[in-house]
Design a protein around this motif. Structure first.
Motif, PDB file in Angstrom:
ATOM      1  N   ALA A 111     -28.805   0.616 -62.957  1.00 35.35           N
ATOM      2  CA  ALA A 111     -28.212   1.667 -61.843  1.00 35.35           C
ATOM      3  C   ALA A 111     -27.817   0.879 -60.637  1.00 35.35           C
ATOM      4  N   ALA A 112     -28.112  -0.423 -60.535  1.00 37.01           N
ATOM      5  CA  ALA A 112     -27.763  -1.381 -59.615  1.00 37.01           C
ATOM      6  C   ALA A 112     -26.456  -1.826 -60.050  1.00 37.01           C
ATOM      7  N   ARG A 113     -26.226  -2.054 -61.171  1.00 34.98           N
ATOM      8  CA  ARG A 113     -24.483  -2.750 -61.737  1.00 34.98           C
ATOM      9  C   ARG A 113     -24.216  -1.540 -62.480  1.00 34.98           C
ATOM     10  N   ARG A 114     -23.360  -0.725 -61.747  1.00 36.77           N
ATOM     11  CA  ARG A 114     -22.764   0.530 -62.330  1.00 36.77           C
ATOM     12  C   ARG A 114     -21.636  -0.142 -63.027  1.00 36.77           C
ATOM     13  N   VAL A 115     -21.036   0.590 -64.303  1.00 36.17           N
ATOM     14  CA  VAL A 115     -19.869   0.543 -64.821  1.00 36.17           C
ATOM     15  C   VAL A 115     -18.983   1.767 -64.738  1.00 36.17           C
ATOM     16  N   ARG A 116     -17.611   1.457 -64.632  1.00 38.06           N
ATOM     17  CA  ARG A 116     -16.823   2.533 -64.614  1.00 38.06           C
ATOM     18  C   ARG A 116     -16.633   3.454 -65.824  1.00 38.06           C
ATOM     19  N   ASN A 117     -16.486   4.562 -65.786  1.00 39.51           N
ATOM     20  CA  ASN A 117     -16.381   5.547 -66.812  1.00 39.51           C
ATOM     21  C   ASN A 117     -14.946   6.340 -66.593  1.00 39.51           C
ATOM     22  N   ASP A 118     -14.333   6.182 -65.887  1.00 42.25           N
ATOM     23  CA  ASP A 118     -13.088   7.051 -65.427  1.00 42.25           C
ATOM     24  C   ASP A 118     -11.658   6.171 -65.440  1.00 42.25           C
ATOM     25  N   LEU A 119     -11.804   5.021 -66.103  1.00 46.59           N
ATOM     26  CA  LEU A 119     -10.664   4.220 -65.896  1.00 46.59           C
ATOM     27  C   LEU A 119      -9.566   4.731 -66.895  1.00 46.59           C
ATOM     28  N   GLU A 120      -9.796   5.496 -67.837  1.00 48.36           N
ATOM     29  CA  GLU A 120      -8.645   6.007 -68.626  1.00 48.36           C
ATOM     30  C   GLU A 120      -7.652   6.839 -67.819  1.00 48.36           C
ATOM     31  N   ASP A 121      -8.284   7.366 -66.699  1.00 44.56           N
ATOM     32  CA  ASP A 121      -7.264   8.210 -65.666  1.00 44.56           C
ATOM     33  C   ASP A 121      -6.163   7.277 -65.227  1.00 44.56           C
TER      34      ASP A 121
END
Length: 329
Positions: A111-121
């Motif tokens: 939760a402290a080091r989040r990853v992107r899940n919207d990059l394909e936009d």
């Protein structure tokens, strides 16, 4: 993976281990459901429990002997199997939602080091490693005007220090390149010893060490050290998703810049076990970039970091310094 029906059969066999091997099922046409042959033959049972277990699109009805307590357990199994899957507002099942989760409650670091899940936009297939360009969400086609010369992104990074363009970086070329970036003679000398001294042998075409400590750009991928961001893959390609995750994980003050403390936290977070060389080298590389490329407010811009990977920031800094020197003269 066990199906509900398989789990049920395992449960009933464990309840009656002595009889499970002798029990078989027949289909009663009048009832259209399986019936125990012993029951069909007239054998009496203390209690009969019918359990309906969904298996895909079918429903299997099984008749077994069970006590009152066992019937309660089997009825609970049926209720759980028959319970509808909960769905969120978008119609996504809980199972599908969990399959795409990027955070785990028992691992607060996720939760402290989040990853992107919207990059394909913004970036087509951001998980695909790029051989020739270094794209991000603002530059999906890489650095405009930067020539890749059909080299990998890692090779482009090293090629800036190949001052004569022969594919080999000698210590004096490394020193010249560092001076062109604005480092003082002492820092340039120390870094030259560290870079060529540690990377040369891994890139040599043969087994015999060279006293001149050359770095062969064709083999630069062999000198890739550990404890990094993972933006370079093991062949020297650029992975856009890993680059973007640097900022989703560590950029707390501004979304597209890192302070010195955030940069330090990034190097700490990327440490591999038993990799002291990688720990030190990773910090030296990023601190050096921070010194030569930070802005007037003490931030290291995202664009400078991306340009470091493909070497374009080095070209920009050299041109800017030459312009500064000409203006001073």
């Amino acid at each position: 993976m066990d199906t509900p029906a398989a789990a049920f059969c395992s449960l009933t066999n464990s309840l009656h281990p002595t009889r499970s091997s002798h029990r078989s099922l027949t289909l009663d046409p009048s009832l259209s459901r399986p019936v125990d042959r012993n029951l069909a033959a007239g054998n009496s049972y203390q209690a009969i429990t019918q359990i309906s277990i969904p298996t895909g699109r079918r429903r299997t009805v099984t008749t077994v002997r069970a006590s009152v307590g066992e019937r309660r357990m089997l009825a609970e199994t049926e209720r759980e199997a028959m319970a509808p899957r909960t769905e969120n507002k978008a119609g996504e099942s809980e199972t599908e939602k969990e399959a795409m989760a990027t955070e785990a409650k028992r691992a607060p670091v996720t939760a402290a080091r989040r990853v992107r899940n919207d990059l394909e936009d913004s970036i087509p297939k951001p998980y695909v490693a790029r051989a020739l360009v270094a794209p991000d969400i603002d530059h999906p086609n890489g650095t405009v005007g930067h020539k890749h010369n059909n080299m990998t992104v890692l090779q482009q990074h090293a090629a800036f220090f190949d001052r004569d363009g022969n594919g080999i970086v000698y210590p004096w070329e490394t020193y010249e390149g560092l001076r062109a970036l604005g480092l003082n003679p002492v820092a340039s000398g120390l870094l030259t010893v560290a870079v060529n001294g540690s990377l040369s042998y891994a890139t040599l075409p043969g087994w015999i060490p060279s006293p001149l400590l050359p770095i062969y750009i064709d083999n630069i991928h062999k000198a890739k050290h550990g404890s990094t961001t993972g933006t370079y893959d093991t062949e020297g390609r650029f992975v856009p998703a890993n680059f973007e995750n640097i900022f989703s994980k560590y950029a707390r003050t501004k979304p597209d810049m890192l302070t010195f403390q955030e940069l330090w936290d990034m190097t700490e977070g990327n440490r591999y076990l038993f990799d002291p060389f990688g720990w030190v080298f990773n910090k030296v590389e990023w601190i050096t970039l921070y010194v030569i490329a930070k802005d007037e407010n003490g931030f290291l811009p995202k664009e400078a970091m991306r340009g470091c990977f493909d070497g374009s920031i080095f070209e920009y800094l050299e041109k800017r310094r030459k312009g500064y020197d000409s203006n001073m003269n």
